[in-house]
Design an enzyme around this catalytic site. Structure first.
Site, PDB file in Angstrom:
ATOM      1  N   HIS A 148      98.983 146.959 -96.786  1.00 32.10           N
ATOM      2  CA  HIS A 148      99.768 146.608 -95.611  1.00 32.10           C
ATOM      3  C   HIS A 148     100.951 145.736 -96.004  1.00 32.10           C
ATOM      4  O   HIS A 148     101.042 145.270 -97.143  1.00 32.10           O
ATOM      5  CB  HIS A 148      98.910 145.856 -94.589  1.00 32.10           C
ATOM      6  CG  HIS A 148      97.973 146.741 -93.828  1.00 32.10           C
ATOM      7  ND1 HIS A 148      96.753 147.114 -94.330  1.00 32.10           N
ATOM      8  CD2 HIS A 148      98.090 147.334 -92.615  1.00 32.10           C
ATOM      9  CE1 HIS A 148      96.137 147.894 -93.443  1.00 32.10           C
ATOM     10  NE2 HIS A 148      96.928 148.043 -92.400  1.00 32.10           N
ATOM     11  N   LYS A 198     100.818 140.547 -93.146  1.00 25.40           N
ATOM     12  CA  LYS A 198      99.465 140.691 -92.595  1.00 25.40           C
ATOM     13  C   LYS A 198      98.588 139.543 -93.092  1.00 25.40           C
ATOM     14  O   LYS A 198      98.581 139.226 -94.279  1.00 25.40           O
ATOM     15  CB  LYS A 198      98.851 142.035 -92.980  1.00 25.40           C
ATOM     16  CG  LYS A 198      97.524 142.314 -92.291  1.00 25.40           C
ATOM     17  CD  LYS A 198      97.128 143.765 -92.433  1.00 25.40           C
ATOM     18  CE  LYS A 198      95.792 144.061 -91.746  1.00 25.40           C
ATOM     19  NZ  LYS A 198      95.845 143.775 -90.301  1.00 25.40           N
TER      20      LYS A 198
END
Length: 246
Positions: free
Chosen positions: A135, A139
């Site tokens: 990600h 995140k």
């Protein structure tokens, strides 16, 4: 053109997902009943909505569930990083209203989890399972909610509890991999919306099931579809699998 669909409220409206949800609600022909953020009145939004979509923060979940119960409206919980007490709160709320909780609202990921379960059920424990995810750099939780969702799908298909068979954060001299373990690896960097692969590694062969999210709008469109589906459902705890009839 005036929207004639159900009124959907967004909890966490100023975040990236909140903004994407606003676009998805309009694209689906539904009404946006409003949005709230930290410190704002969730109960008023719940009273004006046919369904709520929550992409805020775990700390706000209890209050958001209470607002949904008070207004008698269903709620989709897409917030990740939930702990056991949050799931207990969801179970309690599901006795009064329809609640759909998921680590990923993508329809493609929902199908991926189904395929992972199919594979895990048919392959013995000498096929090692590893979940790899990447990600964007911003995140804050790892493994991702989607990675855990995929791991749970594999564990349930094998009739085991993920908590007792999960291996993550390997570092140093860890020893041999335990048979039947489900491993997790998390990568972070750049602006990656979300990439997930589940690797089944057997003797001299591997199966890799993967999904790539190219834009966060896929999550918004899936969440709006699920929220609209929740309207009229009886109290209970639901998943994206229910939305697709899997």
């Amino acid at each position: 053109m005036t929207s004639s669909g159900p009124a959907i409220g967004i909890i966490g409206s100023s975040g990236r997902m909140g903004q994407a949800l606003e676009q998805a609600i309009a694209a689906a022909g539904h009404q946006l009943s409003g949005g709230v953020d930290k410190g704002q009145d969730v109960s008023r939004l719940a009273d004006a909505s046919a369904a709520l979509v929550d992409f805020s923060a775990p700390a706000a979940l209890q209050n958001n569930l209470h607002a949904a119960i008070g207004a008698g409206v269903p709620i989709l919980v897409g917030t990740t990083g939930l702990a056991e007490e949050h799931h207990m709160a969801i179970d309690h709320a599901a006795q009064a209203v329809a609640v759909l909780q998921t680590g990923n609202t993508s329809l493609g990921v929902t199908l991926l989890a189904h395929l992972v379960a199919e594979a895990a059920a048919r392959l013995a424990t000498d096929w090692d399972i590893e979940v790899l995810e990447m990600h964007h750099r911003m995140k804050v939780d790892a493994p991702s909610g989607t990675a855990l969702l995929l791991g749970e799908a594999a564990a349930a298909a094998r009739g085991i509890a993920l908590a007792g068979h999960m291996e993550s954060g390997r570092d140093g001299h860890t020893g041999a991999r335990a048979e039947g373990a489900i491993g997790f690896a998390a990568l972070r960097g750049g602006t990656v919306a979300g990439e997930h692969s589940v690797i089944f590694a057997g003797e001299q062969e591997r199966i890799v099931l993967s999904h790539s999210a190219e834009n966060r709008m896929i999550f918004a469109h899936g969440a709006v579809r699920a929220a609209a589906w929740l309207i009229g459902q009886p109290p209970g705890r639901y998943t994206m699998r229910d939305v697709l009839g899997l």
